[in-house]
Design a protein around this motif. Structure first.
Motif, short mmCIF file in Angstrom:
data_model
loop_
_atom_site.label_atom_id
_atom_site.label_comp_id
_atom_site.label_asym_id
_atom_site.label_seq_id
_atom_site.Cartn_x
_atom_site.Cartn_y
_atom_site.Cartn_z
N SER A 39 -3.91 -1.58 6.31
CA SER A 39 -2.45 -1.85 6.44
C SER A 39 -2.01 -2.92 7.55
CB SER A 39 -1.79 -0.49 6.85
OG SER A 39 -1.95 0.39 5.61
N PHE A 40 -1.46 -3.96 7.03
CA PHE A 40 -0.91 -4.74 8.06
C PHE A 40 0.58 -4.82 8.10
CE2 PHE A 40 -5.16 -6.16 7.61
CZ PHE A 40 -5.55 -6.75 8.65
N TYR B 143 10.66 1.58 -0.61
CA TYR B 143 9.69 0.85 0.20
C TYR B 143 10.76 1.09 1.82
CZ TYR B 143 7.36 -2.65 2.90
OH TYR B 143 6.82 -3.29 4.00
N PRO B 144 9.67 1.33 2.75
CA PRO B 144 10.38 1.33 4.13
C PRO B 144 10.27 0.20 5.11
CG PRO B 144 8.12 2.29 4.41
CD PRO B 144 8.28 1.90 2.94
N PRO C 30 5.90 -3.20 6.97
CA PRO C 30 4.61 -2.78 7.09
C PRO C 30 3.72 -2.34 5.75
CG PRO C 30 6.22 -1.00 7.15
CD PRO C 30 6.90 -2.29 7.10
N PHE C 31 2.66 -1.79 5.84
CA PHE C 31 1.88 -1.23 4.89
C PHE C 31 1.55 -2.21 3.82
CE2 PHE C 31 4.05 2.37 6.57
CZ PHE C 31 3.03 3.26 7.00
N LEU D 176 0.69 -1.13 0.01
CA LEU D 176 0.03 0.07 -0.05
C LEU D 176 0.88 1.31 -0.19
CD1 LEU D 176 -2.71 -1.24 2.43
CD2 LEU D 176 -2.77 -1.21 0.13
N GLU D 177 1.46 1.69 -1.18
CA GLU D 177 2.43 2.58 -1.18
C GLU D 177 1.86 4.07 -0.91
OE1 GLU D 177 5.62 4.63 -4.54
OE2 GLU D 177 4.31 2.87 -5.05
#
Length: 319
Positions: free
Chosen positions: A140-141, A97-98, A129-130, A81-82
């Motif tokens: 978001s999970f 991506y983090p 995440p996300f 889910l950017e």
């Protein structure tokens, strides 16, 4: 519509802890037998006696990786889910991506109504995440597929494995706290598996002001309150409170900058080092609901906005 979870839910972890404590009584040396932690006591046990509560003192570090790499590491059935993370960190580099590394010490974990307190333990792992676990495009999970966990702590090891997590029993430096101070003023934390070559080493220096950190506190608040899963058979709902006396004044969140060196999932067999990475060090009390049906977390609203870390009828700033 967001799902509301009862904080007075008698967590399944009660049965796990109780049965494990009985089965393993006297079989392993308690961490508390070796030393005492500097962490503050659990302020939530009396307020929520039927829930698993505790204190999590953690270093949370963001490692930017390419979306292409993230897509290779994350199982293909889970979308990224950017738009969700860009809403929180709009200046995050395009195409990145983090990943979050969480190096943490669990302290004073209790089920007060059952008279159960479990020994402290440490853990560390790469977390993603996300993720769109439910395929709805908005919930978001956080995927936490693997962890190093204190080797002598059977309850924590088996509790994590019950989610399908790949768990490596580990030894820690320091043994009883979330990090120790180095002569140069930096903080240091290392977990090393006792059964494999896996390890994670975290060395961070504190920054003077949170504004020097490219990731605001709300970003970490969002990630750490996302429902967590490993193999998606069940989900963990850890509600971490960022607005108590445990995180103000001398205990306020500390922005950090430093390096991480690791040989651990998802990079087993390959040592990696990440330098110039930013994060935060913060201790938060938590309430935990374990082994939930992930579908019940659809639209969960505990990851941002006015409902985050807030319990109706309790002024958490006075804890």
């Amino acid at each position: 519509m967001a799902t509301t979870l009862s904080l007075f839910h008698v967590s399944a972890v009660a049965l796990l802890i109780l049965s494990s404590a009985i089965l393993n009584h006297g079989r392993s040396t308690s961490v508390q037998d070796v030393c005492a932690s500097l962490d503050q006591p659990n302020p939530l046990a009396e307020l929520f006696p039927n829930n698993a509560t505790g204190v999590l003192n953690a270093t949370l570090v963001i490692i930017p990786i390419t979306l292409e790499t993230a897509r290779r590491l994350i199982p293909p059935q889970y979308g990224i889910l950017e738009q969700a993370y860009r809403a929180l960190i709009p200046d995050f580099p395009e195409g990145m991506y983090p990943v979050m590394v969480q190096a943490a010490h669990d302290h004073d974990v209790q089920l007060r109504a059952y008279g159960i307190t479990i020994d402290d333990f440490s853990r560390v792992g790469f977390e993603f995440p996300f993720l769109d676990l439910l395929g709805d495009g908005y919930s978001s999970f956080r995927w936490a597929p693997a962890q190093l966990i204190t080797a002598a702590h059977d309850i924590a090891l088996e509790g994590s494995r019950a989610y399908g997590t790949v768990v490596s029993p580990a030894e820690w430096e320091p043994v009883c706290d979330a990090y120790r101070a180095l002569p140069n003023g930096a903080t240091y934390f290392k977990g090393k598996s006792v059964t494999t070559s896996e390890f994670v080493e975290v060395e961070m220096s504190r920054l003077q002001d949170m504004t020097l950190n490219p990731y605001p506190l709300d970003f970490f608040k969002n990630i750490t309150n996302q429902p967590t899963f490993a193999n998606a058979s069940t989900c963990d709902n850890m509600i971490r409170w960022f607005n108590t006396s445990m995180s103000v004044g001398e205990f306020a969140p500390a922005p950090v900058l430093g390096r991480i060196r690791a040989n651990a999932f998802p990079y087993e067999g390959v040592e990696k080092e990440y330098t110039g990475v930013y994060g935060v060090q913060i201790a938060t009390p938590f309430i935990e609901n374990n082994y939930l049906d992930c579908q019940t977390m659809r639209g969960y609203a505990g990851t941002g906005g006015p409902g985050d870390s807030y319990i109706e009828g309790v002024n958490s700033n006075e804890l």
